[in-house]
Design an enzyme around this catalytic site. Sequence first.
Site, PDB file in Angstrom:
ATOM      1  N   LYS A   1       2.575  -4.938   0.546  1.00  0.00           N
ATOM      2  CA  LYS A   1       4.008  -5.003   0.691  1.00  0.00           C
ATOM      3  C   LYS A   1       3.849  -4.365   2.675  1.00  0.00           C
ATOM      4  CE  LYS A   1       8.860  -3.671   1.067  1.00  0.00           C
ATOM      5  NZ  LYS A   1      10.654  -3.294  -0.019  1.00  0.00           N
TER       6      LYS A   1
ATOM      7  N   ASP B   1      18.662  -1.978  -5.297  1.00  0.00           N
ATOM      8  CA  ASP B   1      19.298  -3.022  -4.871  1.00  0.00           C
ATOM      9  C   ASP B   1      18.393  -3.590  -6.631  1.00  0.00           C
ATOM     10  OD1 ASP B   1      20.308  -5.076  -5.076  1.00  0.00           O
ATOM     11  OD2 ASP B   1      18.885  -6.105  -3.249  1.00  0.00           O
TER      12      ASP B   1
END
Length: 486
Positions: free
Chosen positions: A82, A176
Amino acid sequence: MGARCSKFSLCWWPSHIRSNRHDSSDVDEKDSLPGFIEYSLDQLRAATSGFSPDSIVSEHGEKAPNVVYRGKLEDDRWVAVKRFNKLAWPDSRQFLEEAQAVGQLRHMRLANLIGCCCQGEERLLVAEFMPNETLSKHLFHWENQPMKWAMRLRVALYLAQALEYCSSKGRVLYHDLNAYRILFDQDANPRLSCFGLMKNSRDGKSYSTNLAFTPPEYLRTGRVTAESVVYSFGTLLLDLLSGKHIPPSHALDLIKSKNFLMLMDSCLEGHFSNDDGTDLVRLASRCLQYEPRERPNAKSLVTALAPLQKETGAPSYVLMSIPQVSSSSKQTVPLTPLGEASYRRDLTAIHEILEKVGYKDDEGVANELSFQMWTNQLQETLNSKKQGDAAFRAKDLSTAIDCYTQFIDGGTMISPTVYARRCLCYLMNEMPQEALGDAMQAQSVSPDWPTAFYLQAAALFSLGMDDDARESLTDGASMEAKKHRN
């Protein structure tokens, strides 16, 4: 045709399948993964082929501009890398401390964080690579069959076990939590992405901008709490129940009116008992309570979900109908888009890929032409191929088959791509036996061409020869991995 089906040398199914244990909420994976490592930017650049667009597996929008790449390290380990926006994590010390803390976690229900890179303005995280897509893909965007009830229950339990483990290690907050954060490993077991455990990531809000799914207390305070995570878990239970992304307020209205069946995925009708559905609906309702203190904790979620499990002896990859592409080592070879499309028999996707690649894989195929052939036959042969290509693009299958047959029967040129294209036309015309013959002929012309093996797999699946198809997929994936290494 003269070509014989290849001898499949790699075994599709591993000799020892890990059992699906449902009491493993306290089982670490410290022995199977290396310790947390700080990688150099050069190492990660090499692993991702220079952060190539072809290596991207997911990316976010302008408000959270970070990208996840698939990469392969020097030790042949596949990883997810990432890469954050350059403006994220301005404090390098904070980034390293957070990454190292999350990197201490090791559990079979997590896609574990195994390293990071903090060099100049670059901030990157390195995690285990999960080759079998996200819950969102399998639940909302399925193509062949909906996710089975037993697998949905397993996803809920494994996710609860992941949250319980994180809580026991002092990492109660998750940012989230949604269907994109749940990934499937090489055995098709669901795992929770470790990326959401990073706090203060500065790569976007703690929740997506869709306020309908945001915990009510977060809207008031802007803070994530352990109870907020349980609320998000409740929204995931709704996803699993319905096969859709239903706003909690609407779902709670249906629950209050005892309209449970309106919540259930119609694709599952007759595949579960009303009692099982009711139990999961009630648990979702508890998680979605407006007052945070009225929601269960992670340990209670595990306790509630464990007795509901079905088909506990069946491996996840069987419940998900996902092939395992593995070699004799533990390392998994992920399927490429063409391999995945061939496995799914997604003929439209195969058509798009073959058309995009064109004839570049024909390079190096010897074509010896005499002067007489050149003058008398070559132009006619090339015209047949040209007409076949036009028909192939237009999906005029019968014309494409006729023109490609004229090209092949002319005998003046050899093209594995023409065999591949005619093979697909046969498949789209529901002529799998003829398609298999062409795929084998393409392999005979180009023995190391992965596309030929993938198309063999698609034809074999259509003929009901699933074991042979899986072995063909394995061979194709292994060839592509070898090509990538070279």
